[in-house]
Design a protein around this motif. Structure first.
Motif, PDB file in Angstrom:
ATOM      1  N   VAL A 177       0.859  -1.177   0.000  1.00 35.44           N
ATOM      2  CA  VAL A 177       0.000   0.000   0.000  1.00 35.44           C
ATOM      3  C   VAL A 177       0.901   1.235   0.000  1.00 35.44           C
ATOM      4  O   VAL A 177       1.727   1.428   0.896  1.00 35.44           O
TER       5      VAL A 177
ATOM      6  N   LYS B  30      -2.808   5.924   1.555  1.00 32.84           N
ATOM      7  CA  LYS B  30      -4.207   5.806   1.970  1.00 32.84           C
ATOM      8  C   LYS B  30      -4.747   7.201   2.222  1.00 32.84           C
ATOM      9  O   LYS B  30      -4.260   7.917   3.096  1.00 32.84           O
TER      10      LYS B  30
ATOM     11  N   ILE C 257      -7.321   4.418  -2.000  1.00 37.43           N
ATOM     12  CA  ILE C 257      -6.133   3.710  -1.544  1.00 37.43           C
ATOM     13  C   ILE C 257      -5.326   3.370  -2.788  1.00 37.43           C
ATOM     14  O   ILE C 257      -5.875   2.839  -3.764  1.00 37.43           O
TER      15      ILE C 257
ATOM     16  N   MET D 206      -2.090   1.281  -4.342  1.00 38.53           N
ATOM     17  CA  MET D 206      -1.193   0.158  -4.074  1.00 38.53           C
ATOM     18  C   MET D 206      -0.315  -0.109  -5.286  1.00 38.53           C
ATOM     19  O   MET D 206      -0.678   0.210  -6.424  1.00 38.53           O
TER      20      MET D 206
ATOM     21  N   GLU E  21      -0.579   2.027   5.266  1.00 37.30           N
ATOM     22  CA  GLU E  21       0.488   2.278   4.292  1.00 37.30           C
ATOM     23  C   GLU E  21       1.681   1.392   4.621  1.00 37.30           C
ATOM     24  O   GLU E  21       2.070   1.246   5.773  1.00 37.30           O
TER      25      GLU E  21
END
Length: 365
Positions: A250, A253, A266, A268, A320
């Motif tokens: 991640v 966020k 979010i 990634m 994260e």
């Protein structure tokens, strides 16, 4: 056929429901607590809607709010009180309860009031997966002005004076907005009961078998846990015909609480420097690649798994730096209710997220 629900079913419902939670759908601990209370005080029974006469009245029981909310307080008695208040304000006899969605706790929404009040749990859901608005689980009622519903909410922080009990009657669209406001005022999450409907309507408009599907998946996941995280994630894909569409850390966020919703994105990584953007409104509603191409959209099931555990992780639990696997089940592989085919439920969410949904979500259905 009718079956008594047990503590083993509670664990399976929470585990399988966590996949269909799509990043929302409550909390694992809350689901285990409320489900455990249900089978502790009685023997709630799961029944197929076909076992009920067409005129048997079924109500929807749920919780309304944002999973990342921090100021809420909701007790088991609140779920029971909400159903009791609806029954007190309804002229007919209520026979059963159903949930508007699966989730980490929402799969077992109605089990406690069913056990306490002598009702049955109906094996149907307003939507197989979790969704942000009550309209998305209302089985096609959202745009109807000829149906007067009853909606009830109960809950809130007792120590801050935020506890509320509210009974409203009117169209589903208007009363749903009132309940969302009440949820926000109570601290961000509140118990609810709503929409008394005959079984004949449920048979035609609900996602039939939604609870059994979550239970079956949950048992498969529990059986695979001894073999490790990868085995659990593999069991999910095999059982559901879903697929993993991304895996990596991640990166960012950016999700914020607003009006009883968690809204944002979010981001990634997905190997080779590629990035995926997950659009959040309580639940994952869509995923785009870094070129802006849409990979999956509600009503597809969209779930994040924590790679270290192999278990679904909610929007609130995503951090994260965490390694996650992104999973999706195409809508063709799950039962769809009339809610997801209702054009009127999409604009509110599209406006909040600033992205198109209906053009993708309604395609082919």
């Amino acid at each position: 056929m009718m079956r008594e629900l047990t503590i083993a079913d509670v664990r399976a419902a929470v585990r399988g429901g966590s996949v269909f939670a799509s990043g929302g759908g409550g909390w694992v601990d809350h689901g285990l607590e409320i489900g455990g209370a249900a089978v502790g005080i009685g023997r709630p029974k799961l029944v197929s809607v076909d076992e009920l006469p067409d005129d048997a009245i079924i109500i929807t029981t749920t919780a309304i709010g944002a999973p990342a909310g921090r100021e809420w307080e909701m007790w088991g008695v609140d779920y029971i009180k909400a159903v009791q208040l609806l029954m007190d304000n309804y002229e007919g006899k209520v026979v059963g309860v159903m949930t508007p969605q699966n989730g980490m706790s929402s799969t077992i929404n109605g089990w406690l009031p069913a056990a306490a009040l002598g009702l049955v749990v109906v094996d149907a859901t307003g939507d197989i997966r979790a969704h942000p608005t009550g309209k998305m689980g209302s089985m096609g009622l959202a745009s109807r002005t000829d149906y007067e519903t009853i909606q009830v909410v109960v809950g809130g922080r007792r120590d801050t004076g935020s506890y509320l009990e509210l009974v409203v009657k009117g169209t589903p669209a208007k009363t749903s907005n009132i309940l969302r406001t009440a949820s926000d005022m109570s601290g961000g999450f509140i118990a609810s009961a709503r929409h008394p409907l005959p079984a004949s309507y449920i048979k035609e408009h609900a996602a039939i078998g939604g609870i059994s599907i979550a239970l079956d998946l949950g048992y498969a996941m529990l059986e695979a846990e001894a073999q490790g995280p990868e085995a659990v994630m593999e069991a999910v894909s095999c059982k559901t015909q879903g697929r993993y569409i991304g895996r990596g850390q991640v990166l960012k966020k950016d999700v914020h609480y607003s009006g009883a919703f968690d809204i944002g994105t979010i981001t990634m990584e997905d190997g080779g420097g590629n990035e995926l953007t997950l659009h959040v409104m309580n639940e994952y509603m869509a995923v785009d690649d870094q070129e802006g191409q849409r990979l999956t959209t509600y009503p597809d099931v969209i779930t994040t798994f924590e790679a270290a555990t192999g278990l679904p992780v909610s929007v609130g639990g995503v951090k994260e730096g965490m390694e996650i696997a992104l999973f999706a089940i195409d809508k063709q592989y799950v039962p769809l209710s009339s809610s997801v085919k209702d054009h009127s439920v999409y604009p509110e969410v599209e406006q909040a997220l600033g992205i198109p949904l209906a053009v993708y979500g309604l395609k082919g259905i």
